[in-house]
Structure formats: structure tokens, C-alpha cells
Design a protein around this motif. Structure first.
Motif, mmCIF file in Angstrom:
data_model
loop_
_atom_site.group_PDB
_atom_site.id
_atom_site.type_symbol
_atom_site.label_atom_id
_atom_site.label_comp_id
_atom_site.label_asym_id
_atom_site.label_seq_id
_atom_site.Cartn_x
_atom_site.Cartn_y
_atom_site.Cartn_z
ATOM 1 N N VAL A 208 5.726 41.781 15.690
ATOM 2 C CA VAL A 208 6.962 41.966 14.918
ATOM 3 C C VAL A 208 6.972 41.013 13.726
ATOM 4 C CG1 VAL A 208 9.481 41.682 14.962
ATOM 5 C CG2 VAL A 208 8.328 42.854 16.834
ATOM 6 N N ASN A 209 6.572 39.759 13.955
ATOM 7 C CA ASN A 209 6.545 38.762 12.873
ATOM 8 C C ASN A 209 5.583 39.167 11.754
ATOM 9 O OD1 ASN A 209 8.372 37.135 14.139
ATOM 10 N ND2 ASN A 209 6.849 35.755 15.031
ATOM 11 N N MET A 210 4.398 39.650 12.132
ATOM 12 C CA MET A 210 3.397 40.052 11.124
ATOM 13 C C MET A 210 3.947 41.163 10.234
ATOM 14 S SD MET A 210 -0.087 40.131 13.391
ATOM 15 C CE MET A 210 -1.238 40.735 12.152
ATOM 16 N N VAL A 211 4.568 42.163 10.861
ATOM 17 C CA VAL A 211 5.079 43.310 10.102
ATOM 18 C C VAL A 211 6.295 42.907 9.278
ATOM 19 C CG1 VAL A 211 6.045 45.638 10.298
ATOM 20 C CG2 VAL A 211 4.163 44.953 11.781
ATOM 21 N N TYR A 212 7.147 42.075 9.887
ATOM 22 C CA TYR A 212 8.370 41.640 9.195
ATOM 23 C C TYR A 212 8.025 40.791 7.962
ATOM 24 C CZ TYR A 212 13.002 39.673 8.393
ATOM 25 O OH TYR A 212 14.196 39.315 7.821
ATOM 26 N N ALA A 213 7.008 39.924 8.111
ATOM 27 C CA ALA A 213 6.659 38.991 7.024
ATOM 28 C C ALA A 213 5.951 39.685 5.864
ATOM 29 C CB ALA A 213 5.776 37.875 7.568
ATOM 30 N N THR A 214 5.284 40.809 6.140
ATOM 31 C CA THR A 214 4.446 41.429 5.098
ATOM 32 C C THR A 214 4.881 42.851 4.731
ATOM 33 O OG1 THR A 214 2.939 42.311 6.772
ATOM 34 C CG2 THR A 214 2.396 40.146 5.852
ATOM 35 N N GLY A 215 5.620 43.516 5.610
ATOM 36 C CA GLY A 215 5.961 44.920 5.374
ATOM 37 C C GLY A 215 4.791 45.865 5.581
ATOM 38 N N ILE A 216 3.742 45.368 6.225
ATOM 39 C CA ILE A 216 2.533 46.175 6.449
ATOM 40 C C ILE A 216 2.518 46.664 7.892
ATOM 41 C CG2 ILE A 216 0.003 46.107 6.517
ATOM 42 C CD1 ILE A 216 0.306 43.770 4.415
ATOM 43 N N PRO A 217 2.248 47.958 8.130
ATOM 44 C CA PRO A 217 2.309 48.472 9.500
ATOM 45 C C PRO A 217 1.097 48.095 10.347
ATOM 46 C CG PRO A 217 1.662 50.215 8.003
ATOM 47 C CD PRO A 217 1.953 49.012 7.144
ATOM 48 N N ILE A 218 1.312 48.044 11.646
ATOM 49 C CA ILE A 218 0.205 47.952 12.607
ATOM 50 C C ILE A 218 -0.073 49.383 13.060
ATOM 51 C CG2 ILE A 218 -0.500 47.160 14.906
ATOM 52 C CD1 ILE A 218 1.490 44.785 14.456
ATOM 53 N N LEU A 219 -1.293 49.847 12.821
ATOM 54 C CA LEU A 219 -1.616 51.224 13.219
ATOM 55 C C LEU A 219 -2.272 51.287 14.583
ATOM 56 C CD1 LEU A 219 -2.907 53.590 10.440
ATOM 57 C CD2 LEU A 219 -0.626 53.230 11.294
ATOM 58 N N PHE A 220 -3.153 50.311 14.854
ATOM 59 C CA PHE A 220 -3.884 50.341 16.119
ATOM 60 C C PHE A 220 -3.810 49.001 16.823
ATOM 61 C CE2 PHE A 220 -6.163 53.323 13.307
ATOM 62 C CZ PHE A 220 -6.187 54.470 14.092
ATOM 63 N N VAL A 221 -3.938 49.048 18.151
ATOM 64 C CA VAL A 221 -4.104 47.812 18.920
ATOM 65 C C VAL A 221 -5.357 47.954 19.774
ATOM 66 C CG1 VAL A 221 -1.694 47.075 18.977
ATOM 67 C CG2 VAL A 221 -2.485 48.710 20.671
ATOM 68 N N GLY A 222 -6.118 46.868 19.824
ATOM 69 C CA GLY A 222 -7.319 46.844 20.660
ATOM 70 C C GLY A 222 -6.933 46.357 22.041
ATOM 71 N N VAL A 223 -7.338 47.122 23.078
ATOM 72 C CA VAL A 223 -6.883 46.771 24.435
ATOM 73 C C VAL A 223 -8.052 46.639 25.415
ATOM 74 C CG1 VAL A 223 -4.572 47.746 24.182
ATOM 75 C CG2 VAL A 223 -6.440 49.241 24.888
ATOM 76 N N GLY A 224 -9.245 46.342 24.911
ATOM 77 C CA GLY A 224 -10.386 46.187 25.815
ATOM 78 C C GLY A 224 -11.704 46.160 25.067
ATOM 79 N N GLN A 225 -12.785 46.207 25.839
ATOM 80 C CA GLN A 225 -14.117 45.966 25.282
ATOM 81 C C GLN A 225 -14.890 47.236 24.925
ATOM 82 O OE1 GLN A 225 -15.616 42.838 24.796
ATOM 83 N NE2 GLN A 225 -13.599 41.994 25.200
#
Length: 241
Positions: A208-225
């Protein structure tokens, strides 16, 4: 964030004009740029796009070899008959669907040269997507950050992706801001991939902080190897969590 991104649609549109869609992946050392680039490549291959992976990290020892291993893995996943270490019909690592473009190691001048050559090559050989890996760099070191601006101007990728990692917590905001500012006034990071989300709970505060501070969306999250461990970020899921 003020933009929504439908990547597959955008890639398809550019592909119809016989032009490759170019991604550039940036981030701090060790966040998992090459790994997440390969996960992204697997996702694109599953959607029937041909992918050229470009080794633009000409600095870190073993960076090119690491990508070559990923390309061999991806080639085997798209074609079980692929023999590891064999060359495709163009004499490169990989097969008809995924290929590695490499030109060894060197300084920042070489990076821009490789990027331009790779984009031209991708267009000539009818690749749908170009994925460019770049060297990791400390976000608080101006000397390391300054080449990013000229790289973005010369290579002019369609999307610049920053890989951030869930483990760093609040420092991720400063990293995001510094990387975003490094490209100058006319260019920004287009979206984030947040890696290693499987290691530390949900890490929604940092996201939330990353998006709030920059206005840039998170499209993907890495959840493993593994190559399938890339999830599109669901806003509803995040809010409900």
C-alpha cells in the motif's frame, strides 16, 4: 494508481503491427529480477507469445549464464523434445518460442548497444515480446542510478517494471521513489512486481505504501520459486485481507 493495464491486449495490438513489445526489468541487487523476468516469460509463453530474453546485465558475474539456464528450462517446458544446450535454427540458446540474446560482459555503453540490437533482431525475427534484464543497483547510489535515464531514452521500452521485494518493508517506498525518479521527468516506472511474498505473510502495508507514495500499480506478486509462482495482484483480495 491512475492507470489500469491490460498487458495481453497491448502486446497483441503491437504484435499485429509486426512490432515487438518491450519490457525492461529494473531493481535493487538480489530482489529477484532475473527470476521474476523468467516467471513473466513463462506467463507470456502460456499465452502463445514468442519471447526474446535479453541479457542486459553485463556487470554481475554469471548473470548471462543464469538467464541461459532459465531459457533452457523454458524451452523444455514449451517443447519436451528440446535438448538442453542445443542451438535453435538461428544458432541461439532456446527454441522457436523462447530465445536468449546475449553479447557478453562490459560497461554501461554495451548495455544500450545490446538493447538496441536486440529490439531490431526481435522485429526482424518476428518475436512478440522482448524482456530485458538489467544490472541490480543500489537505489541510494547516484553513480549507479544515473545510467538508467539514458538507457530508457535509447532503448525506449514499452513498459519499465521494477521488482521490489516484500522482505524490505518500509525501505521499499524509498527504493520505489528513487528508481521512479531515476528515469527523468518524461519517463516513469510503469508497474511493480513484488517478489518473495511467500516469505513474510502478506506484506500489504509495504505494498500500500509503495503504491500510495508513487501512484504506480503493482501488477504481479511473486509467491514462490517456480515459474508458475507469479500471481496477478487482485485489489479486492488486498482490501479484504
Amino acid at each position: 494508481p491512475g492507470i489500469s493495464v491490460d498487458l495481453l491486449h497491448e502486446i497483441q495490438q503491437k504484435s499485429e503491427r509486426k512490432e515487438p513489445y518491450v519490457f525492461s526489468v529494473v531493481g535493487v541487487n538480489g530482489v529477484g529480477k532475473s527470476t521474476n523476468l523468467s516467471k513473466l516469460a513463462f506467463w507470456l509463453l502460456q499465452n502463445n507469445f514468442n519471447v526474446l530474453i535479453v541479457a542486459c546485465d553485463t556487470f554481475r558475474s554469471g548473470a548471462v549464464e543464469q538467464l541461459r539456464v532459465h531459457v533452457e528450462n523454458l524451452a523444455q517446458l514449451t517443447d519436451e523434445s528440446h535438448v538442453r544446450g542445443s542451438r535453435n535454427k538461428r544458432g541461439k540458446s532456446g527454441n522457436d518460442h523462447v530465445e536468449l540474446f546475449e553479447a557478453g560482459y562490459g560497461g554501461s555503453d554495451l548495455v544500450t548497444k545490446i538493447a538496441k540490437q536486440a529490439i531490431k533482431y526481435a522485429k526482424d525475427q518476428s518475436f512478440d515480446v522482448v524482456l530485458m534484464d538489467t544490472a541490480g543497483r543500489r537505489h541510494n547510489d547516484p553513480t549507479l542510478m544515473s545510467p538508467l535515464k539514458s538507457f530508457a531514452e535509447q532503448a525506449n521500452p514499452d513498459k519499465i517494471i521494477m521488482v521490489g521485494e516484500a522482505l524490505v518493508g518500509t525501505d521499499s517506498v524509498q527504493q520505489a521513489k528513487n528508481f521512479n525518479n531515476a528515469f527523468g521527468r518524461v519517463r516513469n516506472i510503469d508497474f511493480f512486481i513484488v517478489s518473495k511474498c511467500d516469505t513474510v505473510g502478506q506484506m500489504l502495508g509495504a505494498m500500500v505504501n509503495m503504491v500510495y507514495a508513487t501512484g504506480i500499480p503493482i501488477l504481479f506478486v511473486g509467491v514462490g520459486q517456480t515459474y508458475t509462482d507469479l500471481r496477478t495482484l487482485s485489489v479486492n483480495w488486498a482490501v479484504n485481507t
